[in-house]
Structure formats: C-alpha cells, structure tokens
Design a protein around this motif. Sequence first.
Motif, short mmCIF file in Angstrom:
data_model
loop_
_atom_site.label_atom_id
_atom_site.label_comp_id
_atom_site.label_asym_id
_atom_site.label_seq_id
_atom_site.Cartn_x
_atom_site.Cartn_y
_atom_site.Cartn_z
N LYS A 1 82.91 28.37 20.33
CA LYS A 1 82.99 29.59 21.12
C LYS A 1 81.60 30.21 21.29
O LYS A 1 81.25 30.70 22.37
CB LYS A 1 83.92 30.61 20.45
CG LYS A 1 85.35 30.14 20.28
CD LYS A 1 86.01 29.75 21.60
CE LYS A 1 87.45 29.31 21.38
NZ LYS A 1 88.07 28.81 22.64
N LEU A 2 80.82 30.21 20.21
CA LEU A 2 79.46 30.75 20.30
C LEU A 2 78.63 29.96 21.29
O LEU A 2 77.84 30.54 22.06
CB LEU A 2 78.79 30.72 18.91
CG LEU A 2 79.28 31.74 17.89
CD1 LEU A 2 78.61 31.51 16.55
CD2 LEU A 2 79.03 33.16 18.38
N PHE A 3 78.81 28.65 21.27
CA PHE A 3 78.07 27.82 22.21
C PHE A 3 78.49 28.14 23.65
O PHE A 3 77.67 28.17 24.56
CB PHE A 3 78.29 26.34 21.90
CG PHE A 3 77.33 25.42 22.62
CD1 PHE A 3 75.99 25.42 22.29
CD2 PHE A 3 77.78 24.57 23.62
CE1 PHE A 3 75.10 24.58 22.95
CE2 PHE A 3 76.91 23.73 24.28
CZ PHE A 3 75.56 23.74 23.94
N ILE B 1 84.52 28.46 15.74
CA ILE B 1 83.61 29.57 16.03
C ILE B 1 82.33 29.06 16.69
O ILE B 1 81.83 29.65 17.65
CB ILE B 1 83.28 30.34 14.73
CG1 ILE B 1 84.54 31.02 14.18
CG2 ILE B 1 82.18 31.38 14.99
CD1 ILE B 1 84.33 31.73 12.86
N ILE B 2 81.80 27.95 16.18
CA ILE B 2 80.59 27.37 16.75
C ILE B 2 80.80 27.02 18.22
O ILE B 2 79.95 27.27 19.08
CB ILE B 2 80.14 26.13 15.97
CG1 ILE B 2 79.60 26.54 14.59
CG2 ILE B 2 79.06 25.36 16.71
CD1 ILE B 2 78.36 27.41 14.66
N THR C 1 72.90 26.47 9.27
CA THR C 1 73.96 27.44 9.56
C THR C 1 75.16 26.80 10.24
O THR C 1 76.31 27.11 9.93
CB THR C 1 73.41 28.57 10.46
OG1 THR C 1 72.32 29.21 9.79
CG2 THR C 1 74.50 29.60 10.77
N LEU D 1 68.13 28.89 17.68
CA LEU D 1 69.07 28.31 18.63
C LEU D 1 68.90 26.81 18.74
O LEU D 1 69.87 26.08 18.95
CB LEU D 1 68.90 28.96 20.01
CG LEU D 1 69.33 30.43 20.13
CD1 LEU D 1 68.99 30.96 21.51
CD2 LEU D 1 70.82 30.57 19.86
N LEU E 1 70.78 25.56 15.71
CA LEU E 1 72.19 25.91 15.74
C LEU E 1 72.97 25.14 16.80
O LEU E 1 74.07 24.65 16.55
CB LEU E 1 72.34 27.41 16.00
CG LEU E 1 73.77 27.98 15.92
CD1 LEU E 1 74.30 27.91 14.50
CD2 LEU E 1 73.81 29.41 16.44
N PHE E 2 72.39 25.00 18.00
CA PHE E 2 73.11 24.40 19.12
C PHE E 2 72.58 23.03 19.53
O PHE E 2 73.08 22.44 20.48
CB PHE E 2 73.07 25.33 20.33
CG PHE E 2 73.84 26.61 20.14
CD1 PHE E 2 75.04 26.62 19.45
CD2 PHE E 2 73.36 27.80 20.65
CE1 PHE E 2 75.75 27.79 19.28
CE2 PHE E 2 74.07 28.98 20.49
CZ PHE E 2 75.27 28.98 19.80
N LEU F 1 84.55 27.74 25.88
CA LEU F 1 85.27 28.97 25.55
C LEU F 1 86.78 28.76 25.51
O LEU F 1 87.50 29.52 24.86
CB LEU F 1 84.94 30.06 26.58
CG LEU F 1 83.54 30.67 26.48
CD1 LEU F 1 83.26 31.58 27.67
CD2 LEU F 1 83.36 31.44 25.18
N VAL G 1 79.60 31.06 24.73
CA VAL G 1 78.99 32.35 25.08
C VAL G 1 77.52 32.16 25.44
O VAL G 1 77.02 32.74 26.41
CB VAL G 1 79.13 33.35 23.90
CG1 VAL G 1 78.31 34.61 24.17
CG2 VAL G 1 80.59 33.70 23.68
N PHE G 2 76.84 31.34 24.65
CA PHE G 2 75.42 31.07 24.91
C PHE G 2 75.24 30.45 26.30
O PHE G 2 74.37 30.87 27.08
CB PHE G 2 74.85 30.14 23.85
CG PHE G 2 73.45 29.67 24.14
CD1 PHE G 2 72.37 30.52 23.99
CD2 PHE G 2 73.22 28.37 24.57
CE1 PHE G 2 71.08 30.09 24.28
CE2 PHE G 2 71.94 27.93 24.85
CZ PHE G 2 70.87 28.79 24.70
#
Length: 277
Positions: free
Chosen positions: A257-259, A254-255, A246, A27, A30-31, A133, A261-262
Amino acid sequence: MLEILDQNQIIFFVIVMAVAAVPVGFLAGLFGIGGGFITVPVLFYVFNAIGLDRTFIMHLAVGTSFAIIIPTSIISTMTHMKFQAVDFKIVKSFGVFVILGVILGTVFAASLKTTNLILFFSIITMFFAFYFLNVKEKFDAKQREITFIYKAIAGFLSGFLSAPMGIGGGVINVPILKIFGYSINKAIGSAAAVGFLISIVGALGFAISGSYLNIKAPLSIGFVNIPAFLIFIPITTLMARVGAKTVHKVNKQIIGKLFGVFLLIVSSRLFFEYFSF
C-alpha cells in the motif's frame, strides 16, 4: 562549480543536497528504486538557482542522479541479500535487455522532447499505483517463469524509459516482478539489483555524451556533477541501508500500500510537470 559561487550560495547548495539525500536513500532501500524521482527535480532546481546554463541543467541533473544511484543501489542490494530477497537469476537474464534499453535511451536523451514521455510515464505509473493500492498480497503465491519475450520487452522498456528520467527503474520493475508472482520483498530486492545495472550504464552514458558535446559544466565529467555526487553519497548509502532493513520488518500488505501511495504521488507530480513544462 563551487569556485564560482559566493558563501551563501555554497551553504544553500550543500544544505539542499544534504536534506534531499535523506529521503532519496531511504526510499531507495525501502522500495528498491534509485531515488531519481526526488534527486532529478532537486538537482534541476539547485543547478538553476545557482545560475548554470539552462540549456544543459536537466541533462546534468539526470546524469548526476544516475551516478548517485550507483553506490545507493549497491548498499540496498547487499542489505536485501541478507534477507535472501534478491533473485540473481532474473537479474542476470532480465538485465541484458535492461542494459540495451539504457544504452539506446541515453543516446535518445541527448535530443529528447520530454513532454510526451512525461505524460506517458505518468499514466503508466498511475496504473501501477492503483494496482498496488488494490491488490492483496498472496502469501502462498508461486513465482512463475518469465518467458524470453516478456524479459526482452519489459527489460528493454525499463532501461529505455529510465535513461532520460534519471531513475533506477524500480517503479517499472517491482510491479513487473509482482505480476509474475514475486513477493513484494523479493521484487524490491531484485529491482534494486537491476537498478545498479541501469545506474552504472546510465552514468557512463551521460558522462560520455556530455564530454562529447563539450558542455563545459563546472566541476563535472560530462553530464555528471562531482560536488553533488560527493554530498549525496555518504547520506544516501546510510539511508538506503535503513530503508532496506525496514522493508523486512513491517507487514507486506502495508509495504504494498505504501508503494502504491508513493507511485500515486510520483505520477501526480509527473502529470503536473507535463502541464507546466
């Protein structure tokens, strides 16, 4: 620490630390975060489970988290640099105010009542979660100059809030850079570099303050526990590289949105902690 534990406790300590280090490192890369939102609760749980003095285990968890973030943020930043995703101009100018915030936040953390800060941080994080989001990545977006006053306020708050939480500040700095037109990739890469500044100042601050208070935590330098640091580092540095690579191979939308959600998960956990504190 390890010399006061029996064999089963040592095995438990090592396994939990090693398992937790995997998502923390990934993480972080990634973030562009330090991973403190995972590290601090895990360290707190383990330190409590093995019977350390409850009067300082939260500070010990936060200080150790900062120490773990140092090499992780270095690896993450170096990997993002290969993709030209780190703006060192903003890191330098923004970082001055971040460092000031961390110093004052570390001093404040020694006697901090955390409930109100947890509630505040959970609400702000929830706001950023919904932002990511719902926002759409603008691929033709232009970076805007961040004015001195915004750098001063945002940088100071980023450092000050990160200090008592043991985090690298990515959950604050990535959205800030996004608001000013940075792509998600460059925002994450630059936030990782800022996270290095936060972590090194935070680790030194907690090591010094713990030594000054003479807490006598086993195998620790002030509020920084050495065994936990040594177990985490090989795994988090490896996984930070994987996470940083990644982020540049998947769709930016997508990144984002994933962030989001995180951040939603983080804010929900913090909100729960506020009521159970």
